[in-house]
Design an enzyme around this catalytic site. Structure first.
Site, PDB file in Angstrom:
ATOM      1  CD  GLU A  14       1.045  -1.518  -1.271  1.00  0.00           C
ATOM      2  OE1 GLU A  14       1.623  -2.186  -2.159  1.00  0.00           O
ATOM      3  OE2 GLU A  14       0.380  -2.035  -0.360  1.00  0.00           O
ATOM      4  CG  HIS A  70      -3.647   2.010  -2.816  1.00  0.00           C
ATOM      5  ND1 HIS A  70      -4.608   1.084  -3.134  1.00  0.00           N
ATOM      6  CD2 HIS A  70      -3.230   1.697  -1.560  1.00  0.00           C
ATOM      7  CE1 HIS A  70      -4.749   0.231  -2.127  1.00  0.00           C
ATOM      8  NE2 HIS A  70      -3.931   0.589  -1.152  1.00  0.00           N
ATOM      9  CG  HIS A 116      -7.627   1.265   2.037  1.00  0.00           C
ATOM     10  ND1 HIS A 116      -6.909   1.248   3.218  1.00  0.00           N
ATOM     11  CD2 HIS A 116      -6.760   0.834   1.077  1.00  0.00           C
ATOM     12  CE1 HIS A 116      -5.668   0.835   2.992  1.00  0.00           C
ATOM     13  NE2 HIS A 116      -5.544   0.591   1.698  1.00  0.00           N
ATOM     14  CD  GLU A 120     -21.504  12.241 -14.651  1.00  0.00           C
ATOM     15  OE1 GLU A 120     -20.909  12.449 -13.586  1.00  0.00           O
ATOM     16  OE2 GLU A 120     -21.395  12.935 -15.667  1.00  0.00           O
ATOM     17  CG  HIS A 138      -5.770  -3.733  -0.022  1.00  0.00           C
ATOM     18  ND1 HIS A 138      -4.571  -4.202   0.449  1.00  0.00           N
ATOM     19  CD2 HIS A 138      -5.654  -2.375  -0.002  1.00  0.00           C
ATOM     20  CE1 HIS A 138      -3.777  -3.199   0.766  1.00  0.00           C
ATOM     21  NE2 HIS A 138      -4.412  -2.067   0.488  1.00  0.00           N
TER      22      HIS A 138
END
Ligand code: 2HA
Ligand code: ZN
Length: 270
Positions: free
Chosen positions: A116, A139, A141, A169, A210
């Site tokens: 990525e 990144h 999941h 918040e 994803h």
């Protein structure tokens, strides 16, 4: 030279990936992080003139030429980073041509950076254009954010407003909201460009079905950003489908905006 294993940036990176794994956000080889470093952060630990390997990055990142990045390796497990950082992480400089990574340390089994990398470096370029302090793209999941993309409208305003309503918040932590990409093939320059474009207006970008991307000034801040959005998504997944009796109103969201001196994304509150 000092031992790189004692370098604050490396210690913090190892703690962060381990913490992310422990949160269940990074199963198997899921997730990736890039941390931009200043040259003077690394010169005590590495000879910056000694390039171990050159690796083509597969796209052009001219704005990042000369910049240093510590990046998780492709196919590597966050679970294992703490036990063998030199195999699972790599530190490289973007060469003058803007298309080559000059590896200075890591990927010791002959590996390379995350698949990525386009989404990471393109996002760094976009975030730096709006925030010169941005150093991290992350990144992962997280289950509830992912689950939410199956049952919630993917419209960015609607998605953001729901998250803001789930925890007090949220609007303070991510007043710029959450942008959303529809499902796309991952690991490509296309999703990289699409992610970076979304990063222009928000520090969080959900990849439907994803995961999520976050950007911030350091690892702690970026982790906290994703953590807060994921908590909100968890509340949503607990209450979705139940009859709603209460919520945080737009008037209350405006109160938070004023009290905490943040500006909510334009047009997102009535
Ligand atoms: O690196 O998370 O998106 C594994 C992934 C791909
Ligand atoms: Zn992923």
């Amino acid at each position: 030279m000092k031992d790189i294993m004692t370098a604050p940036f490396l210690v913090e990176m190892i703690r962060t990936v381990t913490n992310m794994y422990n949160h269940g956000w990074d199963e198997r080889n899921g997730g990736n992080i890039s941390l931009m470093l200043e040259e003077d952060e690394i010169t005590d630990y590495l000879d910056i003139h000694h390039v171990c390997r050159e690796i083509p990055i597969g796209f052009e990142a001219p704005d990042l030429a000369g910049r240093y990045f510590l990046v998780t390796g492709t196919g590597k497990y966050f679970k294992n980073v703490q036990y063998d950082p030199e195999k699972n992480l790599g530190l490289f400089r973007i060469a003058k041509d803007g298309c080559t990574a000059e590896l200075l340390w890591g990927y010791s089994d002959g590996g390379r950076f995350t698949s990525e990398l386009p989404a990471h470096l393109m996002s760094h370029m976009e975030r730096l254009a709006v925030d010169s302090k941005n150093c991290v793209v992350m990144h992962c999941h997280p289950a509830n954010l992912l689950a939410m993309t199956y049952v919630h409208d993917l419209d960015e305003k609607a998605f953001t407003r729901t998250l803001w309503q789930m925890c007090t918040e949220c609007i303070v932590v991510f007043p710029d909201g959450v942008n959303v990409l529809p499902w796309m093939l991952c690991g490509t320059n296309e999703i990289g460009r699409a992610t970076a474009e979304k990063m222009r207006t928000a520090r969080l970008v959900v990849w439907a079905q994803h995961g999520i991307y976050g950007a911030g000034k350091d690892l702690d801040e970026t982790f906290g950003l994703i953590e807060t959005a994921e908590k909100a998504a968890e509340i949503y997944m607990k209450i979705a489908g139940l009859p709603l009796k209460n919520t945080i109103t737009d008037a209350q969201l405006h109160e938070l905006e004023q009290h905490f001196d943040v500006v909510a994304r334009e047009g997102y509150l009535s």
